[in-house]
Design a protein around this motif. Sequence first.
Motif, PDB file in Angstrom:
ATOM      1  N   GLY A  14       0.767  -1.135  -0.120  1.00  0.00           N
ATOM      2  CA  GLY A  14       0.013   0.147  -0.191  1.00  0.00           C
ATOM      3  C   GLY A  14       0.828   1.274  -0.042  1.00  0.00           C
ATOM      4  N   ARG A  17       2.938   1.724  -3.342  1.00  0.00           N
ATOM      5  CA  ARG A  17       2.085   1.985  -4.195  1.00  0.00           C
ATOM      6  C   ARG A  17       1.772   3.348  -4.488  1.00  0.00           C
ATOM      7  NH1 ARG A  17      -3.644   2.494  -4.308  1.00  0.00           N
ATOM      8  NH2 ARG A  17      -4.620   2.034  -6.342  1.00  0.00           N
ATOM      9  N   GLU A  85      -1.182  -5.124  -7.971  1.00  0.00           N
ATOM     10  CA  GLU A  85      -2.082  -5.110  -7.183  1.00  0.00           C
ATOM     11  C   GLU A  85      -2.880  -6.359  -6.739  1.00  0.00           C
ATOM     12  OE1 GLU A  85      -4.701  -2.034  -8.552  1.00  0.00           O
ATOM     13  OE2 GLU A  85      -3.547  -0.548  -7.527  1.00  0.00           O
ATOM     14  N   ARG A  89      -1.669  -6.599  -2.973  1.00  0.00           N
ATOM     15  CA  ARG A  89      -2.512  -5.678  -2.308  1.00  0.00           C
ATOM     16  C   ARG A  89      -3.177  -6.233  -1.093  1.00  0.00           C
ATOM     17  NH1 ARG A  89      -6.308  -1.003  -4.532  1.00  0.00           N
ATOM     18  NH2 ARG A  89      -6.505   0.309  -2.592  1.00  0.00           N
ATOM     19  N   THR A  90      -3.918  -7.495  -1.295  1.00  0.00           N
ATOM     20  CA  THR A  90      -4.606  -7.999  -0.207  1.00  0.00           C
ATOM     21  C   THR A  90      -3.654  -8.608   0.747  1.00  0.00           C
ATOM     22  OG1 THR A  90      -6.283  -8.740  -1.756  1.00  0.00           O
ATOM     23  CG2 THR A  90      -6.058  -9.925   0.384  1.00  0.00           C
ATOM     24  N   SER A  92      -0.791  -7.208   1.596  1.00  0.00           N
ATOM     25  CA  SER A  92      -0.114  -6.104   2.388  1.00  0.00           C
ATOM     26  C   SER A  92      -1.342  -5.876   3.535  1.00  0.00           C
ATOM     27  CB  SER A  92       0.133  -4.940   1.477  1.00  0.00           C
ATOM     28  OG  SER A  92       1.307  -5.263   0.847  1.00  0.00           O
TER      29      SER A  92
END
Length: 95
Positions: A14, A17, A85, A89-90, A92
């Motif tokens: 996150g 990014r 992502e 993403r999940t 993190s």
Amino acid sequence: TKFDIENFSKNDFGLWRIKMQVILIHQGLGDALKGESSLLATMSEKEKKDLTKKAKSTIIFCLRDKALREVTREPIVAIIWLKLESLYRTKSVEN
């Protein structure tokens, strides 16, 4: 201007990014994340290719080997971004 961003491996996607988006925007490359079809109609095909190549190389330069191996064969920068992502993403957010 030089930016200091830790190469992303797998932790805290996150924050990485957000920093990566800021760098791309600062370099005038942020629109490349939307995909080539979303780039300005006033841009020539060469300008679009150059923009996406620069964005792709900037992202790849900021990845560690494991993450790089996951996206290295993707030719389109927007797909690289989406793949990163979907992969990290999940994970993190859970950490």
